[in-house]
Design a protein around this motif. Sequence first.
Motif, short mmCIF file in Angstrom:
data_model
loop_
_atom_site.label_atom_id
_atom_site.label_comp_id
_atom_site.label_asym_id
_atom_site.label_seq_id
_atom_site.Cartn_x
_atom_site.Cartn_y
_atom_site.Cartn_z
N ASP A 143 79.04 17.23 -37.97
CA ASP A 143 79.78 17.60 -39.18
C ASP A 143 81.25 17.76 -38.77
OD1 ASP A 143 80.12 18.62 -41.95
OD2 ASP A 143 80.65 20.46 -40.88
N GLY A 144 82.08 16.82 -39.22
CA GLY A 144 83.47 16.79 -38.77
C GLY A 144 84.27 18.01 -39.18
N ASP A 145 83.97 18.62 -40.30
CA ASP A 145 84.75 19.76 -40.77
C ASP A 145 84.51 21.01 -39.93
OD1 ASP A 145 85.99 18.38 -42.90
OD2 ASP A 145 84.20 18.62 -44.14
N SER A 146 83.26 21.25 -39.58
CA SER A 146 82.94 22.46 -38.81
C SER A 146 82.89 22.20 -37.31
CB SER A 146 81.58 23.02 -39.26
OG SER A 146 80.53 22.10 -38.94
N GLY A 147 82.76 20.92 -36.92
CA GLY A 147 82.59 20.59 -35.51
C GLY A 147 81.21 20.91 -35.01
N GLN A 148 80.30 21.23 -35.91
CA GLN A 148 78.94 21.64 -35.55
C GLN A 148 77.99 20.46 -35.65
OE1 GLN A 148 77.20 24.61 -38.15
NE2 GLN A 148 76.04 25.53 -36.49
N TYR A 149 77.03 20.42 -34.73
CA TYR A 149 76.02 19.37 -34.74
C TYR A 149 74.77 19.83 -35.49
CZ TYR A 149 77.79 15.49 -31.94
OH TYR A 149 78.47 14.38 -31.53
N ASN A 150 74.23 18.94 -36.28
CA ASN A 150 72.87 18.96 -36.83
C ASN A 150 72.58 20.00 -37.91
OD1 ASN A 150 72.20 16.85 -35.04
ND2 ASN A 150 71.81 18.32 -33.40
N LEU A 151 72.85 21.28 -37.68
CA LEU A 151 72.44 22.30 -38.65
C LEU A 151 73.00 22.08 -40.06
CD1 LEU A 151 72.38 25.67 -36.65
CD2 LEU A 151 70.46 24.41 -37.62
N PRO A 152 74.25 21.66 -40.22
CA PRO A 152 74.72 21.42 -41.59
C PRO A 152 73.90 20.38 -42.33
CG PRO A 152 76.59 21.56 -40.09
CD PRO A 152 75.36 21.51 -39.25
N TYR A 153 73.42 19.37 -41.62
CA TYR A 153 72.60 18.32 -42.24
C TYR A 153 71.17 18.80 -42.46
CZ TYR A 153 76.46 15.23 -40.98
OH TYR A 153 77.70 14.64 -40.86
N ILE A 154 70.63 19.51 -41.47
CA ILE A 154 69.25 19.99 -41.58
C ILE A 154 69.11 20.94 -42.76
CG2 ILE A 154 67.45 21.34 -40.43
CD1 ILE A 154 68.66 20.35 -37.74
N ARG A 155 70.07 21.84 -42.92
CA ARG A 155 70.01 22.81 -44.01
C ARG A 155 70.02 22.12 -45.37
NH1 ARG A 155 74.07 26.16 -40.84
NH2 ARG A 155 72.89 27.90 -39.96
N LYS A 156 70.78 21.04 -45.49
CA LYS A 156 70.88 20.33 -46.77
C LYS A 156 69.64 19.50 -47.07
CE LYS A 156 75.94 19.99 -46.73
NZ LYS A 156 77.10 19.06 -46.60
N LEU A 157 69.05 18.90 -46.03
CA LEU A 157 67.94 17.97 -46.24
C LEU A 157 66.58 18.65 -46.27
CD1 LEU A 157 69.17 14.98 -44.07
CD2 LEU A 157 68.89 15.00 -46.54
N LEU A 158 66.44 19.76 -45.58
CA LEU A 158 65.13 20.43 -45.51
C LEU A 158 65.12 21.71 -46.35
CD1 LEU A 158 64.16 19.96 -41.75
CD2 LEU A 158 63.62 18.51 -43.71
N ILE A 159 65.75 21.63 -47.51
CA ILE A 159 65.80 22.77 -48.42
C ILE A 159 64.37 23.19 -48.80
CG2 ILE A 159 66.51 23.55 -50.71
CD1 ILE A 159 68.87 21.64 -50.51
N GLY A 160 64.10 24.48 -48.72
CA GLY A 160 62.79 25.00 -49.11
C GLY A 160 61.75 24.91 -48.02
N SER A 161 62.11 24.36 -46.86
CA SER A 161 61.15 24.22 -45.76
C SER A 161 61.38 25.30 -44.71
CB SER A 161 61.29 22.85 -45.10
OG SER A 161 61.04 21.81 -46.02
#
Length: 321
Positions: A143-161
């Motif tokens: 995630d270019g804005d935060s410089g963080q890997y993976n968690l920003p995407y995981i949180r968005k895609l695995l909502i409710g899991s």
Amino acid sequence: MSHDISYTTEEIAQLLKISKLTVYDLIKKGDLPAFRVGKQMRVDAADLEAYKLKTKSTPRNAEKPGSDKPGSAAADHAASPSPVNGPRPIVITGQDVSLDILAKHMEKHIAGIRPLRAYVGSLDSLISMYRGESDIVSTHLLDGDSGQYNLPYIRKLLIGSSYLVVNLLRRRAGIYVRQGNPHGIVNWCDLKRPGLRIANRERGSGARVLLDEQLRLCGIRPHQLNGYETEESNHIAVAGKVASGEADVGVGIEKAAAIVGRVEFIPMIQEQYDLVFLRKPENQEWIDAVLKILRSSAFQNELSAISGYDLSLTGQVLFEA
């Protein structure tokens, strides 16, 4: 004769006109028997024909509303999490060789499971987990804005899991250039130089997301790069295009440059390669066993023999939903 013929998962997907992940799902559910040849899963022609005949003979109203009530055939099938006549398939997605090594250790040390490998990119891996088509997914999405890997995407895609994020390894990613670096590339923003030809990765791959994020941060429009729309399916192919002179630059990991040779690697970022597990009661036993493997000296010693891997966080739980 048909009993002498077998098909790869790719061939099955083409024959049935379905996705490769759907084929793995059929194997996982026990609907389509399969066997392993090296790293590859294969299906006998006879088993494929039996599956086709079975689906043809299933009445159209077999799953009509109400047919999933307790005691019905549909409910009995849904209640069975895996085939009773064999080990439970565990689908592992991702393209790094470390996942093949992990699958080998799982097959050796965890009873009652059969690891299956699906070679797909990070974003498609997470989507497959959301759809229930995979059990362990690997991801390295920046995630270019935060410089963080993976968690920003995981949180968005695995909502409710409910899920677990565990580090597999870290490795250096960057830019491939031709020997001697004739264009003097030293940072991401140098990619805006006119006339540069790029060897790109497919949409959804970690390398493609890394490139797109850096282009965005540098204010470079993708169409400014010659070759942006031409996609390669792995790091070695990208490095090979640069080495052969068909491209001036490419994005990938350090290991591929060492394998291909005749190409220089400019390290730009230490990327985080993580594993994601869905937390369900029926998964907990084998998840605990996988964590034990990740933290074992036998597994880590095997990975440490491969150049370019940082194992300082391997097996560490990074996030629990």
